[in-house]
Enzyme design. Sequence first.
Site, PDB file in Angstrom:
ATOM      1  N   SER A 161       0.850  -1.194   0.000  1.00 19.71           N
ATOM      2  CA  SER A 161       0.000   0.000   0.000  1.00 19.71           C
ATOM      3  C   SER A 161       0.885   1.243   0.000  1.00 19.71           C
ATOM      4  O   SER A 161       2.008   1.219  -0.511  1.00 19.71           O
ATOM      5  CB  SER A 161      -0.938  -0.045   1.206  1.00 19.71           C
ATOM      6  OG  SER A 161      -1.817   1.045   1.177  1.00 19.71           O
TER       7      SER A 161
ATOM      8  N   TYR B  72      -2.875   7.683  -8.034  1.00 19.80           N
ATOM      9  CA  TYR B  72      -2.062   6.790  -7.199  1.00 19.80           C
ATOM     10  C   TYR B  72      -2.731   6.585  -5.832  1.00 19.80           C
ATOM     11  O   TYR B  72      -2.898   5.448  -5.371  1.00 19.80           O
ATOM     12  CB  TYR B  72      -0.670   7.398  -7.045  1.00 19.80           C
ATOM     13  CG  TYR B  72       0.287   6.595  -6.201  1.00 19.80           C
ATOM     14  CD1 TYR B  72       1.019   5.555  -6.754  1.00 19.80           C
ATOM     15  CD2 TYR B  72       0.480   6.885  -4.855  1.00 19.80           C
ATOM     16  CE1 TYR B  72       1.920   4.819  -5.985  1.00 19.80           C
ATOM     17  CE2 TYR B  72       1.369   6.168  -4.083  1.00 19.80           C
ATOM     18  CZ  TYR B  72       2.093   5.139  -4.646  1.00 19.80           C
ATOM     19  OH  TYR B  72       2.978   4.411  -3.879  1.00 19.80           O
TER      20      TYR B  72
HETATM   21  N1  LIG Z   1       9.362   4.147  -2.735  1.00 18.78           N
HETATM   22  C1  LIG Z   1       8.463   4.695  -1.912  1.00 18.78           C
HETATM   23  O1  LIG Z   1       8.737   5.737  -1.270  1.00 18.78           O
HETATM   24  C2  LIG Z   1       7.110   4.044  -1.717  1.00 18.78           C
HETATM   25  C3  LIG Z   1       6.269   4.564  -0.715  1.00 18.78           C
HETATM   26  C4  LIG Z   1       5.035   3.979  -0.497  1.00 18.78           C
HETATM   27  C5  LIG Z   1       4.632   2.896  -1.269  1.00 18.78           C
HETATM   28  N2  LIG Z   1       5.450   2.405  -2.241  1.00 18.78           N
HETATM   29  C6  LIG Z   1       4.975   1.244  -3.019  1.00 18.78           C
HETATM   30  O2  LIG Z   1       5.968   0.233  -3.028  1.00 18.78           O
HETATM   31  C7  LIG Z   1       5.893  -0.484  -4.258  1.00 18.78           C
HETATM   32  C8  LIG Z   1       7.247  -0.490  -4.943  1.00 18.78           C
HETATM   33  O3  LIG Z   1       7.618   0.851  -5.212  1.00 18.78           O
HETATM   34  P1  LIG Z   1       9.103   1.255  -5.587  1.00 18.78           P
HETATM   35  O4  LIG Z   1       9.306   2.624  -5.055  1.00 18.78           O
HETATM   36  O5  LIG Z   1      10.026   0.166  -5.229  1.00 18.78           O
HETATM   37  O6  LIG Z   1       8.941   1.377  -7.171  1.00 18.78           O
HETATM   38  P2  LIG Z   1       9.914   0.952  -8.383  1.00 18.78           P
HETATM   39  O7  LIG Z   1       9.484   1.784  -9.534  1.00 18.78           O
HETATM   40  O8  LIG Z   1      11.327   0.979  -7.936  1.00 18.78           O
HETATM   41  O9  LIG Z   1       9.498  -0.559  -8.641  1.00 18.78           O
HETATM   42  C9  LIG Z   1       8.284  -0.895  -9.250  1.00 18.78           C
HETATM   43  C10 LIG Z   1       8.506  -2.139 -10.071  1.00 18.78           C
HETATM   44  O10 LIG Z   1       7.249  -2.512 -10.664  1.00 18.78           O
HETATM   45  C11 LIG Z   1       7.506  -2.912 -12.001  1.00 18.78           C
HETATM   46  N3  LIG Z   1       6.303  -2.785 -12.816  1.00 18.78           N
HETATM   47  C12 LIG Z   1       5.733  -1.650 -13.290  1.00 18.78           C
HETATM   48  N4  LIG Z   1       4.659  -1.942 -14.038  1.00 18.78           N
HETATM   49  C13 LIG Z   1       4.541  -3.288 -14.027  1.00 18.78           C
HETATM   50  C14 LIG Z   1       3.626  -4.195 -14.641  1.00 18.78           C
HETATM   51  N5  LIG Z   1       2.617  -3.750 -15.403  1.00 18.78           N
HETATM   52  N6  LIG Z   1       3.784  -5.522 -14.413  1.00 18.78           N
HETATM   53  C15 LIG Z   1       4.815  -5.973 -13.651  1.00 18.78           C
HETATM   54  N7  LIG Z   1       5.714  -5.167 -13.062  1.00 18.78           N
HETATM   55  C16 LIG Z   1       5.578  -3.843 -13.245  1.00 18.78           C
HETATM   56  C17 LIG Z   1       8.620  -1.979 -12.460  1.00 18.78           C
HETATM   57  O11 LIG Z   1       9.296  -2.456 -13.614  1.00 18.78           O
HETATM   58  C18 LIG Z   1       9.505  -1.938 -11.216  1.00 18.78           C
HETATM   59  O12 LIG Z   1      10.464  -2.989 -11.217  1.00 18.78           O
HETATM   60  C19 LIG Z   1       4.795   0.162  -5.080  1.00 18.78           C
HETATM   61  O13 LIG Z   1       3.577  -0.542  -4.862  1.00 18.78           O
HETATM   62  C20 LIG Z   1       4.703   1.550  -4.483  1.00 18.78           C
HETATM   63  O14 LIG Z   1       3.427   2.121  -4.669  1.00 18.78           O
HETATM   64  C21 LIG Z   1       6.681   2.961  -2.495  1.00 18.78           C
END
Ligand SMILES: NC(=O)c1ccc[n+]([C@@H]2O[C@H](COP(=O)([O-])OP(=O)(O)OC[C@H]3O[C@@H](n4cnc5c(N)ncnc54)[C@H](O)[C@@H]3O)[C@@H](O)[C@H]2O)c1
Length: 264
Positions: A142, A156
């Site tokens: 989440s 988002y």
């Molecule tokens: N980084 C943050 O600060 C943060 C904060 C809160 C929540 N999140 C959540 O954590 C999760 C990971 O985020 P992150 O920051 O590591 O992002 P990121 O962009 O580093 O990683 C996301 C990954 O999802 C893959 N992806 C995108 N579309 C896809 C698809 N259609 N099918 C399969 N894979 C797909 C991308 O290639 C990538 O490897 C997400 O759900 C994000 O909403 C992140």
Amino acid sequence: MRLSGKTAIVTGGANGIGAGCVRRLADEGANVVIADIDDAAGEALAADLGATVIYARADVSQRASVEALFDEAITAFGAVDILVNNAAFVHKPGVIANFLEYSDEAWRKTLAINLTGMFYCSQSAARLMAKRGQGGVIINMSSGGASRAHRHMFGYDASKGGIEAATRAMALDLASLNIRVNAVVPGSTRVDHGTSVGDSPIAPSAVIPLPRQGRPDDIAAAVAFLASDDAAYITGARIVVDGGMDAQLRSPAVDYSYDYSEHL
Ligand SMILES: NC(=O)c1ccc[n+]([C@@H]2O[C@H](COP(=O)([O-])OP(=O)(O)OC[C@H]3O[C@@H](n4cnc5c(N)ncnc54)[C@H](O)[C@@H]3O)[C@@H](O)[C@H]2O)c1
């Protein structure tokens, strides 16, 4: 090694938080399938971790692609015990826009990947788990945006609110099968190609009570706990891993602007 003998699928596992989860679940003894659309990063991570970790290209927004992913996981490891729904449309142009300018394309794509992708993967996993009769675990990534809003991230935040509602609904429908469904709520987490507070001129310590950004490892630790039998009686819940952001009303910069000296 709490997950020895188990098989996990981590969507979006090639980068960022997902890659941290892949490493941690593998460290805990699980076989892991990295499901992603970033072939180069996914293949490199799998090669780094050895034969118990494989990469499978899968676009979670496409039902057929998700079905092929689960077939590949079964062929490689025989079962799926743990699903981490982590893939998201994030850190991309169009995701960040004022509501007045928010595009149809960004809305559709955000919901297709973040929410519909979670539905397709969870349903495939739950059907396999139900048929096998040995329970299972689904963990949904989440965001603080599910319960409190980011500026300029309408789609988002809506998708993440949906994820938390879906977590509770799935937890109830699947409880009698001992399939547990929970959410992890990351705070601002430093990832390689992300944009978050670390890139802004404001230091993390100015807004985060534990004064640093999160790391993928911090989030992965909560995922590993929920995936393990240590969490055997936890379902429909959310674990917030955000250095205290959710607990605070105002940032330290605002609170410290008051003169508290007479109360000390
Ligand atoms: N980084 C943050 O600060 C943060 C904060 C809160 C929540 N999140 C959540 O954590 C999760 C990971 O985020 P992150 O920051 O590591 O992002 P990121 O962009 O580093 O990683 C996301 C990954 O999802 C893959 N992806 C995108 N579309 C896809 C698809 N259609 N099918 C399969 N894979 C797909 C991308 O290639 C990538 O490897 C997400 O759900 C994000 O909403 C992140």
